[in-house]
Design an enzyme around this catalytic site. Structure first.
Site, PDB file in Angstrom:
ATOM      1  N   ASP A 178       0.855  -1.183   0.000  1.00 41.21           N
ATOM      2  CA  ASP A 178       0.000   0.000   0.000  1.00 41.21           C
ATOM      3  C   ASP A 178       0.893   1.237   0.000  1.00 41.21           C
ATOM      4  O   ASP A 178       1.760   1.387   0.866  1.00 41.21           O
ATOM      5  CB  ASP A 178      -0.900   0.005   1.238  1.00 41.21           C
ATOM      6  N   ASN A 186      -2.895  12.748  -4.737  1.00 42.20           N
ATOM      7  CA  ASN A 186      -4.020  13.171  -5.584  1.00 42.20           C
ATOM      8  C   ASN A 186      -4.496  14.574  -5.216  1.00 42.20           C
ATOM      9  O   ASN A 186      -4.829  15.384  -6.093  1.00 42.20           O
ATOM     10  CB  ASN A 186      -5.171  12.177  -5.455  1.00 42.20           C
ATOM     11  N   HIS A 191      -4.985  13.926 -10.123  1.00 37.40           N
ATOM     12  CA  HIS A 191      -5.122  12.491 -10.381  1.00 37.40           C
ATOM     13  C   HIS A 191      -4.222  12.010 -11.518  1.00 37.40           C
ATOM     14  O   HIS A 191      -3.844  10.838 -11.552  1.00 37.40           O
ATOM     15  CB  HIS A 191      -6.584  12.154 -10.677  1.00 37.40           C
ATOM     16  N   ASP A 195      -1.985   8.856 -11.078  1.00 31.99           N
ATOM     17  CA  ASP A 195      -2.004   7.691 -11.970  1.00 31.99           C
ATOM     18  C   ASP A 195      -0.594   7.359 -12.456  1.00 31.99           C
ATOM     19  O   ASP A 195      -0.231   6.176 -12.576  1.00 31.99           O
ATOM     20  CB  ASP A 195      -2.913   7.959 -13.173  1.00 31.99           C
ATOM     21  N   GLU A 221      -4.594   2.350  -4.396  1.00 29.69           N
ATOM     22  CA  GLU A 221      -3.136   2.308  -4.302  1.00 29.69           C
ATOM     23  C   GLU A 221      -2.633   1.000  -3.697  1.00 29.69           C
ATOM     24  O   GLU A 221      -1.495   0.911  -3.247  1.00 29.69           O
ATOM     25  CB  GLU A 221      -2.633   3.494  -3.466  1.00 29.69           C
TER      26      GLU A 221
END
Length: 320
Positions: A178, A186, A191, A195, A221
């Protein structure tokens, strides 16, 4: 043909293709082949991790080289060698691995050729649908559906005793990764940058593992790896190496990222969800106790740092 179109996993689909061809073209030998580059990069060798039916004829080095040379631009090849007509068609190109079906007979007549090519096109259409259903759209990694399938297969193999000999010294492991504080990425960068970070993280993870291991994007994530046939000391080293590799990688605009990891051995759990919950509980512990660390579920249990009971599924999202 119906049984071919009803299949829902790649291996079964491949076997059904072979059976369908043998049904439609009786007497035409056909073999499924899966090759990877040789360790010395001097050629191609059969991939022993592919559980395919035994080939119906010897697979020579030159034939493996032909399969290895197939590409998306040239997926099919027809030629004659040693008095036999060969038809080779790609059934999938993934990273370094090449899968293909090879058929041969003294001479191909137009009717047989049309049947063979038509069968392969049908397979390709269904394989594409299957591929899309098993892949994460952003990273291209396998998704949660595929994780459930592979984990079920591993547990079934252990219950049947098929891995008994290997399990004396090694085990299979499930690790959950994680990215720490991902929500802040973000929020602060948008975003698109988030990404991009996920794509880079996925690449670092895949490059750090072997071809026999499986990597999945579980959601958001969170990523998962099935790492097969390693010792307890080796799994700890692998995951620590990944942690450092992520920590030291310069992510564009973001700078440094870290990731927390929880893992567990796949031993005698009854259900795939139990395996995941163990690794998830170790991940929760890592996030709760400073992040950017690797935690072993059984190690935590043996030291009394985790209480027995069901894992805290889904809680890692609290730690963004």
């Amino acid at each position: 043909m119906v049984h071919l179109t009803e299949q829902r996993d790649e291996l079964t689909l491949l076997r059904s293709l072979l059976e369908s061809i043998q049904e439609m073209l009786p007497g035409v030998p056909a073999s499924l082949i899966c090759v990877v580059p040789a360790p010395d990069r001097g050629g191609w060798i059969l991939d022993q991790t592919c559980s395919l039916p035994e080939p119906m004829f010897p697979i020579a080095d030159w034939l493996m080289a032909e399969v290895g040379s197939l590409s998306g631009d040239a997926p099919t090849r027809q030629f004659t060698r040693d008095g036999l007509g060969y038809l080779i068609s790609s059934l999938g190109i993934q990273d370094r691995q090449r899968k293909a079906i090879v058929m041969r007979q003294p001479e191909w007549n137009p009717a047989d050729l049309r049947i063979a090519e038509g069968m392969i096109k049908i397979y390709a259409n269904f394989a594409r649908v299957l591929f899309d259903s098993e892949r994460d759209t952003l990273t291209g990694l396998y998704n949660r559906k595929k994780l459930d399938q592979k984990l079920s297969e591993l547990l079934a193999g252990r219950m049947s005793g098929s891995n008994r000999k290997r399990d004396k010294d090694t085990a299979d492991y499930l690790a959950v990764f994680d990215i720490d504080h991902f929500k802040r990425i973000n929020d602060n960068f948008g975003h698109l940058i988030g990404d991009e970070a996920l794509l880079i993280f996925a690449g670092l993870l895949c490059n750090a593992l072997r071809d026999v291991d499986w990597v999945f994007r579980y959601g958001g994530e969170e990523f998962v790896a099935l790492i097969k046939g390693v010792s307890p000391g080796t799994i700890a080293s692998i995951l620590e190496r990944i942690r450092v590799k992520v920590q030291d990688h310069p992510f564009p605009q973001i700078g440094q990222l870290t990731a927390s990891t929880g893992y567990t051995a796949i031993i005698d759990q009854q259900l795939p969800s139990y395996v995941f919950e163990e690794a998830d509980k170790a991940l929760y512990y890592a996030k709760e106790h400073g992040r950017n660390q690797v935690c072993d579920y059984r190690g935590l249990m043996s030291r009394g740092e985790l209480a027995p009971g069901r894992a805290l599924g889904g809680t890692v999202e609290l730690f963004d």
